[in-house]
Motif scaffolding. Structure first.
Motif: not given
Ligand SMILES: [Zn+2]
Length: 268
Positions: A213-215, A163-165, A159-161, A220-222
């Motif tokens: 916490p990486y967000g 969401a970037h797409v 889902i993370h990747e 965009e990471e958030f």
């Molecule tokens: Zn990312």
């Protein structure tokens, strides 16, 4: 007239693809047990997720590296998790890329970072996934496979990747995806900014947070991290980021707190 013909042709093509790539009942059931956050309360939503998973398998190309074997279970695991965010938005949102590269272990990327004095520091960053404009989407299989166990931590690499797409569909990875009609860019940006700044402060203060916490590394990471949590750990996400939850609910056209079966939510 042409539009109607095109639509008719496209839906006939999708029906044929869904039949050609139909997922066997036992494999689909196992996928839902392994990744409970894919289960839907509404049978029509459940059927649509399964249909989109078949279409995803039909449209995308999987490339396994490092001796990893491409199995039906692996492909369905990835396709189903990738289809979840676009259950309402439609699979066309992923038309910008075709290939997925799956690795058997974390990929180490060499990074450079210039500090405030202009000194460049080199470091290695282990990646569980990466999305680039135009593709391919890179995923690390052990992280994908563990998505059921890591859901209570709000962690989901697929889902993370994806969401970037979605974020990059309008060109820039900036935390602002292509918003559907009726949603205001201004409102999205002000909520995202406010919640991002508050989140960065909490992470810097070493607080325990629902989101990874990486967000706190970039807006965009958030957005990507909030999307993970929204789908796999929605109660905690909504409790800590109510306004952002609303924006994501309007954007994705889904409300995981009510869409998920009660037994899945209660299992936390
Ligand atoms: Zn990312």
């Amino acid at each position: 007239m042409l539009e109607r013909l095109w639509r008719g042709w496209r839906s006939a093509r999708d029906d044929a693809a869904a039949r050609r790539r139909a997922i066997p009942d036992d494999l689909w059931k196992r996928t839902l047990v392994r990744y409970p956050f894919l289960q839907r309360r509404d049978p029509a939503d459940a059927a649509e997720l399964r249909r989109l998973t078949s279409l995803f398998l039909d449209r995308k190309e999987f490339d396994c590296t490092g001796g990893l074997k491409l199995t039906n279970a692996l492909a369905v695991s990835i396709a189903a998790q990738a289809a979840l965010p676009v259950l309402r938005l439609g699979l066309d949102r992923y038309d910008g890329f075709v290939g997925l590269v799956i690795h058997p272990e974390p990929v180490v990327a060499r990074r450079e970072h210039a500090d405030d004095d202009g000194v460049v520091h080199e470091y290695d960053e282990p990646l569980a996934g990466e999305a680039m404009e135009g593709g391919p989407v890179m995923l690390v299989w052990p992280d994908v496979r563990r998505a059921g166990q890591s859901a209570p931590q709000g962690y989901n690499v697929v889902i993370h990747e994806f969401a970037h797409v979605l974020d990059m569909a309008d060109g820039l990875p900036d935390g602002v995806p292509l918003l559907p009609p009726g949603m205001e860019r201004q409102a999205w940006c002000s909520v995202l900014e406010r919640e991002y700044e508050r989140f960065v402060q909490r992470v810097e203060a070493d607080e325990d947070t629902a989101l990874d916490p990486y967000g706190a590394t970039a807006p965009e990471e958030f957005f990507a991290v909030a999307s993970e949590s929204f789908f796999v750990d929605p109660l905690r996400m909504r409790a800590e980021h109510g306004a952002l939850y609303e924006q994501l609910r309007n954007y994705y056209g889904q409300d995981p707190v009510t869409d998920l079966p009660a037994k899945v939510l209660e299992a936390r």
